[in-house]
Design a protein around this motif. Structure first.
Motif, PDB file in Angstrom:
ATOM      1  N   SER A  80       0.824  -1.214   0.000  1.00 17.61           N
ATOM      2  CA  SER A  80       0.000   0.000   0.000  1.00 17.61           C
ATOM      3  C   SER A  80       0.857   1.261   0.000  1.00 17.61           C
ATOM      4  CB  SER A  80      -0.936  -0.009   1.214  1.00 17.61           C
ATOM      5  OG  SER A  80      -0.213   0.137   2.417  1.00 17.61           O
ATOM      6  N   PHE A  81       1.985   1.234   0.691  1.00 20.00           N
ATOM      7  CA  PHE A  81       2.874   2.402   0.694  1.00 20.00           C
ATOM      8  C   PHE A  81       3.592   2.550  -0.650  1.00 20.00           C
ATOM      9  CE2 PHE A  81       2.507   2.022   5.355  1.00 20.00           C
ATOM     10  CZ  PHE A  81       2.192   3.335   5.644  1.00 20.00           C
ATOM     11  N   THR A 136       2.155  -1.802 -11.879  1.00 21.27           N
ATOM     12  CA  THR A 136       2.978  -2.894 -11.346  1.00 21.27           C
ATOM     13  C   THR A 136       2.594  -3.234  -9.920  1.00 21.27           C
ATOM     14  OG1 THR A 136       4.836  -2.240 -12.768  1.00 21.27           O
ATOM     15  CG2 THR A 136       5.330  -3.633 -10.858  1.00 21.27           C
ATOM     16  N   VAL A 137       2.393  -2.209  -9.090  1.00 25.23           N
ATOM     17  CA  VAL A 137       1.995  -2.446  -7.701  1.00 25.23           C
ATOM     18  C   VAL A 137       0.614  -3.102  -7.645  1.00 25.23           C
ATOM     19  CG1 VAL A 137       1.430  -1.339  -5.512  1.00 25.23           C
ATOM     20  CG2 VAL A 137       3.417  -0.576  -6.812  1.00 25.23           C
ATOM     21  N   PHE A 138      -0.286  -2.634  -8.508  1.00 24.20           N
ATOM     22  CA  PHE A 138      -1.639  -3.204  -8.524  1.00 24.20           C
ATOM     23  C   PHE A 138      -1.605  -4.686  -8.913  1.00 24.20           C
ATOM     24  CE2 PHE A 138      -5.722  -4.140 -10.531  1.00 24.20           C
ATOM     25  CZ  PHE A 138      -6.615  -3.671  -9.572  1.00 24.20           C
ATOM     26  N   LEU A 139      -0.811  -5.015  -9.946  1.00 28.64           N
ATOM     27  CA  LEU A 139      -0.701  -6.413 -10.361  1.00 28.64           C
ATOM     28  C   LEU A 139      -0.019  -7.255  -9.287  1.00 28.64           C
ATOM     29  CD1 LEU A 139       0.287  -6.016 -14.136  1.00 28.64           C
ATOM     30  CD2 LEU A 139      -1.943  -6.652 -13.177  1.00 28.64           C
ATOM     31  N   SER A 140       0.985  -6.694  -8.629  1.00 29.55           N
ATOM     32  CA  SER A 140       1.657  -7.416  -7.540  1.00 29.55           C
ATOM     33  C   SER A 140       0.676  -7.727  -6.421  1.00 29.55           C
ATOM     34  CB  SER A 140       2.825  -6.588  -7.003  1.00 29.55           C
ATOM     35  OG  SER A 140       3.771  -6.331  -8.012  1.00 29.55           O
ATOM     36  N   PHE A 141      -0.169  -6.756  -6.104  1.00 30.19           N
ATOM     37  CA  PHE A 141      -1.166  -6.953  -5.054  1.00 30.19           C
ATOM     38  C   PHE A 141      -2.168  -8.036  -5.464  1.00 30.19           C
ATOM     39  CE2 PHE A 141      -5.093  -5.695  -2.802  1.00 30.19           C
ATOM     40  CZ  PHE A 141      -4.628  -5.803  -1.499  1.00 30.19           C
ATOM     41  N   SER A 142      -2.575  -8.039  -6.725  1.00 28.77           N
ATOM     42  CA  SER A 142      -3.526  -9.046  -7.211  1.00 28.77           C
ATOM     43  C   SER A 142      -2.927 -10.442  -7.167  1.00 28.77           C
ATOM     44  CB  SER A 142      -3.956  -8.707  -8.642  1.00 28.77           C
ATOM     45  OG  SER A 142      -4.550  -7.426  -8.705  1.00 28.77           O
ATOM     46  N   VAL A 143      -1.668 -10.557  -7.599  1.00 32.20           N
ATOM     47  CA  VAL A 143      -0.997 -11.867  -7.556  1.00 32.20           C
ATOM     48  C   VAL A 143      -0.820 -12.322  -6.112  1.00 32.20           C
ATOM     49  CG1 VAL A 143       1.141 -13.094  -8.085  1.00 32.20           C
ATOM     50  CG2 VAL A 143       0.157 -11.531  -9.764  1.00 32.20           C
ATOM     51  N   TYR A 170     -12.352  -6.862   4.388  1.00 34.96           N
ATOM     52  CA  TYR A 170     -12.730  -5.500   4.005  1.00 34.96           C
ATOM     53  C   TYR A 170     -11.494  -4.621   3.795  1.00 34.96           C
ATOM     54  CZ  TYR A 170     -17.500  -6.741   5.360  1.00 34.96           C
ATOM     55  OH  TYR A 170     -18.726  -7.337   5.457  1.00 34.96           O
ATOM     56  N   TYR A 171     -10.465  -4.843   4.614  1.00 35.32           N
ATOM     57  CA  TYR A 171      -9.233  -4.064   4.479  1.00 35.32           C
ATOM     58  C   TYR A 171      -8.543  -4.366   3.150  1.00 35.32           C
ATOM     59  CZ  TYR A 171      -4.543  -2.300   5.516  1.00 35.32           C
ATOM     60  OH  TYR A 171      -3.348  -1.630   5.483  1.00 35.32           O
ATOM     61  N   LEU A 172      -8.537  -5.612   2.740  1.00 33.92           N
ATOM     62  CA  LEU A 172      -7.939  -5.975   1.449  1.00 33.92           C
ATOM     63  C   LEU A 172      -8.725  -5.366   0.292  1.00 33.92           C
ATOM     64  CD1 LEU A 172      -7.057  -9.735   2.088  1.00 33.92           C
ATOM     65  CD2 LEU A 172      -5.534  -7.754   2.168  1.00 33.92           C
ATOM     66  N   ILE A 173     -10.047  -5.337   0.415  1.00 32.02           N
ATOM     67  CA  ILE A 173     -10.871  -4.695  -0.623  1.00 32.02           C
ATOM     68  C   ILE A 173     -10.570  -3.199  -0.682  1.00 32.02           C
ATOM     69  CG2 ILE A 173     -13.241  -4.121  -1.275  1.00 32.02           C
ATOM     70  CD1 ILE A 173     -14.101  -6.793  -0.125  1.00 32.02           C
ATOM     71  N   PHE A 174     -10.388  -2.598   0.506  1.00 32.36           N
ATOM     72  CA  PHE A 174     -10.038  -1.170   0.560  1.00 32.36           C
ATOM     73  C   PHE A 174      -8.715  -0.913  -0.170  1.00 32.36           C
ATOM     74  CE2 PHE A 174      -7.182   1.691   2.917  1.00 32.36           C
ATOM     75  CZ  PHE A 174      -7.758   2.914   2.617  1.00 32.36           C
ATOM     76  N   GLN A 175      -7.714  -1.757   0.075  1.00 30.83           N
ATOM     77  CA  GLN A 175      -6.419  -1.564  -0.578  1.00 30.83           C
ATOM     78  C   GLN A 175      -6.530  -1.782  -2.085  1.00 30.83           C
ATOM     79  OE1 GLN A 175      -4.023  -0.209   0.715  1.00 30.83           O
ATOM     80  NE2 GLN A 175      -3.941  -0.673   2.900  1.00 30.83           N
ATOM     81  N   ALA A 192      -9.224  -1.144  -3.828  1.00 27.22           N
ATOM     82  CA  ALA A 192      -9.897   0.060  -4.313  1.00 27.22           C
ATOM     83  C   ALA A 192      -8.925   1.226  -4.393  1.00 27.22           C
ATOM     84  CB  ALA A 192     -11.078   0.396  -3.411  1.00 27.22           C
ATOM     85  N   MET A 193      -8.018   1.343  -3.417  1.00 30.69           N
ATOM     86  CA  MET A 193      -7.017   2.419  -3.445  1.00 30.69           C
ATOM     87  C   MET A 193      -6.119   2.283  -4.670  1.00 30.69           C
ATOM     88  SD  MET A 193      -7.221   4.724  -1.077  1.00 30.69           S
ATOM     89  CE  MET A 193      -5.570   5.400  -1.194  1.00 30.69           C
ATOM     90  N   GLY A 194      -5.750   1.047  -5.005  1.00 31.12           N
ATOM     91  CA  GLY A 194      -4.935   0.839  -6.201  1.00 31.12           C
ATOM     92  C   GLY A 194      -5.666   1.263  -7.461  1.00 31.12           C
ATOM     93  N   THR A 195      -6.964   0.974  -7.523  1.00 33.00           N
ATOM     94  CA  THR A 195      -7.762   1.385  -8.683  1.00 33.00           C
ATOM     95  C   THR A 195      -7.863   2.903  -8.774  1.00 33.00           C
ATOM     96  OG1 THR A 195      -9.063  -0.647  -8.457  1.00 33.00           O
ATOM     97  CG2 THR A 195      -9.996   1.123  -9.804  1.00 33.00           C
ATOM     98  N   ILE A 196      -8.072   3.551  -7.625  1.00 40.78           N
ATOM     99  CA  ILE A 196      -8.171   5.022  -7.611  1.00 40.78           C
ATOM    100  C   ILE A 196      -6.861   5.660  -8.035  1.00 40.78           C
ATOM    101  CG2 ILE A 196      -8.455   7.016  -6.076  1.00 40.78           C
ATOM    102  CD1 ILE A 196     -10.440   5.320  -4.461  1.00 40.78           C
ATOM    103  N   VAL A 197      -5.731   5.118  -7.543  1.00 40.71           N
ATOM    104  CA  VAL A 197      -4.420   5.671  -7.906  1.00 40.71           C
ATOM    105  C   VAL A 197      -4.182   5.555  -9.412  1.00 40.71           C
ATOM    106  CG1 VAL A 197      -1.929   5.339  -7.662  1.00 40.71           C
ATOM    107  CG2 VAL A 197      -3.390   5.324  -5.639  1.00 40.71           C
ATOM    108  N   ILE A 198      -4.525   4.420 -10.005  1.00 36.70           N
ATOM    109  CA  ILE A 198      -4.350   4.250 -11.448  1.00 36.70           C
ATOM    110  C   ILE A 198      -5.223   5.238 -12.211  1.00 36.70           C
ATOM    111  CG2 ILE A 198      -4.766   2.671 -13.376  1.00 36.70           C
ATOM    112  CD1 ILE A 198      -3.976   0.374 -11.576  1.00 36.70           C
ATOM    113  N   THR A 199      -6.468   5.404 -11.762  1.00 37.47           N
ATOM    114  CA  THR A 199      -7.383   6.329 -12.448  1.00 37.47           C
ATOM    115  C   THR A 199      -6.856   7.753 -12.397  1.00 37.47           C
ATOM    116  OG1 THR A 199      -9.254   4.911 -11.853  1.00 37.47           O
ATOM    117  CG2 THR A 199      -9.747   7.168 -12.514  1.00 37.47           C
TER     118      THR A 199
END
Length: 408
Positions: free
Chosen positions: A250-251, A272-279, A298-303, A305-312
């Motif tokens: 997340s950081f 890259t971070v988003f894909l790493s988190f998904s894997v 819920y915390y994992l879903i939040f993280q 979602a944060m990755g999606t927002i950062v990419i957007t």
């Protein structure tokens, strides 16, 4: 000659001592045979008859549970699997004898299938009802009719599991033993000495026994004893292999806003971070509870979602960064209203020299930046604001989640 006489005397003395010892300890095979013949043949012992001379009074069965180990806990099926054995005791009034009449025999062992046993079974078992013990298990019978029986079993018990506070969750599971066919007026099962005994318990790598409890939960028609296990999940493994890696990822996700748009690595970083988190989630999926309602879930879903927002936001920033048209005054005012904004004022006479300045709130309306502010400056300000905003959100969410989990 003297030696032969001495040897004969010594041998005779040893034989006499052996015979005396045999009588005292009741080790004669014929004595045991006579006793069993008297009890089961002469007295016509029938295991179908409840061992009570007065059939109007109940037979009291005392019960303890010796826990050997916790084998498995299945969150989806709601099943607790334990290895344990019961220690049961009751008085069989048809198995009473006088030891002096049978060479001093005070007790004997007999297969459990040859004597009367209470029809006790696991009431909240996960599989079909079955007889406790096995044919090779013997029961001990003493001279006053006291019977001791220790059936060994792997118990599969229904257990309602709450994984809301995983991996700091605590569960309470019960093992309820009931006299299935006989009424309480015939067989009354009660607690013995220790309830749940942990003398033979072997520690489980995932679960720790916090405490135990036991109650007699008999009602008007049935007799039962309920044992409770209060257990806690060992969280160290999940902290090291799930929670800490998610926090670190997340950081890394937040650091996307620290990269300048001109570097060309901004979008690569966040994807890259988003894909790493998904894997990572795919790898650790087997370790996560399969039930809904977990705070960690819920915390994992939040993280995610944060990755999606950062990419957007990053995609929109790059879109703005490459615009060539002038920045509208309304956008400049919005950017200036953002906290901690940094506007790069560009000198209109020499656009090759750029000087970063901070405009005080009292001076913002007096400065005309229509010809000084570019889209690159707007993106830089958004980066600065989003970095601290995203960092704050992630830190607050992480602290709140860890506090709720650890304080449970």
């Amino acid at each position: 000659m003297d030696s032969d006489i001495q040897l004969t005397l010594t041998t005779g003395l040893l034989i006499r001592l052996e015979n005396v010892q045999q009588v005292i300890n009741g080790q004669s095979g014929s004595d045991v045979t006579n006793l069993l013949t008297a009890l089961f043949t002469t007295n016509s012992y029938d295991k179908r008859v409840r061992p009570k001379t007065d059939q109007t009074s109940a037979t009291t069965v005392d019960l303890d549970l010796y826990l050997v180990g916790i084998n498995d806990i299945n969150e989806i099926e709601g099943k607790l699997t334990t290895t344990a054995f019961l220690h049961l005791g009751w008085i069989d009034e048809f198995l009473v004898w006088s030891p002096p009449s049978y060479g001093g025999i005070g007790y004997f062992y007999i297969p459990q299938s040859d004597i009367w046993k209470p029809d006790i079974t696991l009431e909240n078992g996960f599989s079909k009802l079955k007889e406790l013990g096995n044919s090779f298990i013997n029961a001990a019978v003493t001279m006053n009719g006291q019977v001791f029986w220790k059936p060994f079993e792997v118990f599969e018990t229904k257990c309602s599991l709450d994984t809301k506070y995983f991996p700091f969750d605590k569960q309470t599971c019960k093992l309820s033993f009931v006299v299935w066919s006989s009424g309480i007026e015939d067989v009354n099962v009660t607690l013995w000495n220790n309830g749940i005994n942990l003398d033979y318990y072997e520690e489980n790598s995932e679960w720790t026994v916090l405490s135990t409890a036991h109650i007699e939960a008999s009602d008007a028609s049935e007799s039962r004893v309920v044992f409770s296990l209060n257990i806690e999940r060992n969280s160290a493994y999940y902290i090291m292999n799930i929670i800490i890696p998610v926090i670190l990822l997340s950081f890394l996700n937040v650091l996307t806003f620290a990269l300048p748009a001109d570097s060309g690595e901004k979008i690569s970083q966040c994807i890259t971070v988003f894909l790493s988190f998904s894997v990572f989630l795919t790898i650790v999926n087997a370790e996560l509870p399969k039930t809904s309602g977990s705070i960690v879930g819920y915390y994992l879903i939040f993280q995610l979602a944060m990755g999606t927002i950062v990419i957007t936001i990053t995609v929109l920033q790059l879109r703005l960064h490459h615009r060539k048209d002038p920045v509208p005054p309304s956008v400049i005012k919005i950017i200036k209203c953002l906290p901690f904004n940094r506007i790069a004022a560009v000198n209109s006479t020499d656009k090759n020299k750029v000087e970063n300045i901070q405009i005080k709130n009292t001076e913002r309306d007096d400065v005309d930046c229509e010809t000084e502010t570019t889209w690159s400056d707007v993106v830089s300000s958004i980066d600065f604001v989003m970095f601290w905003t995203a960092l704050g959100i992630v830190m607050i969410a992480t602290i709140v989640v860890l506090t709720i989990l650890s304080s449970h």
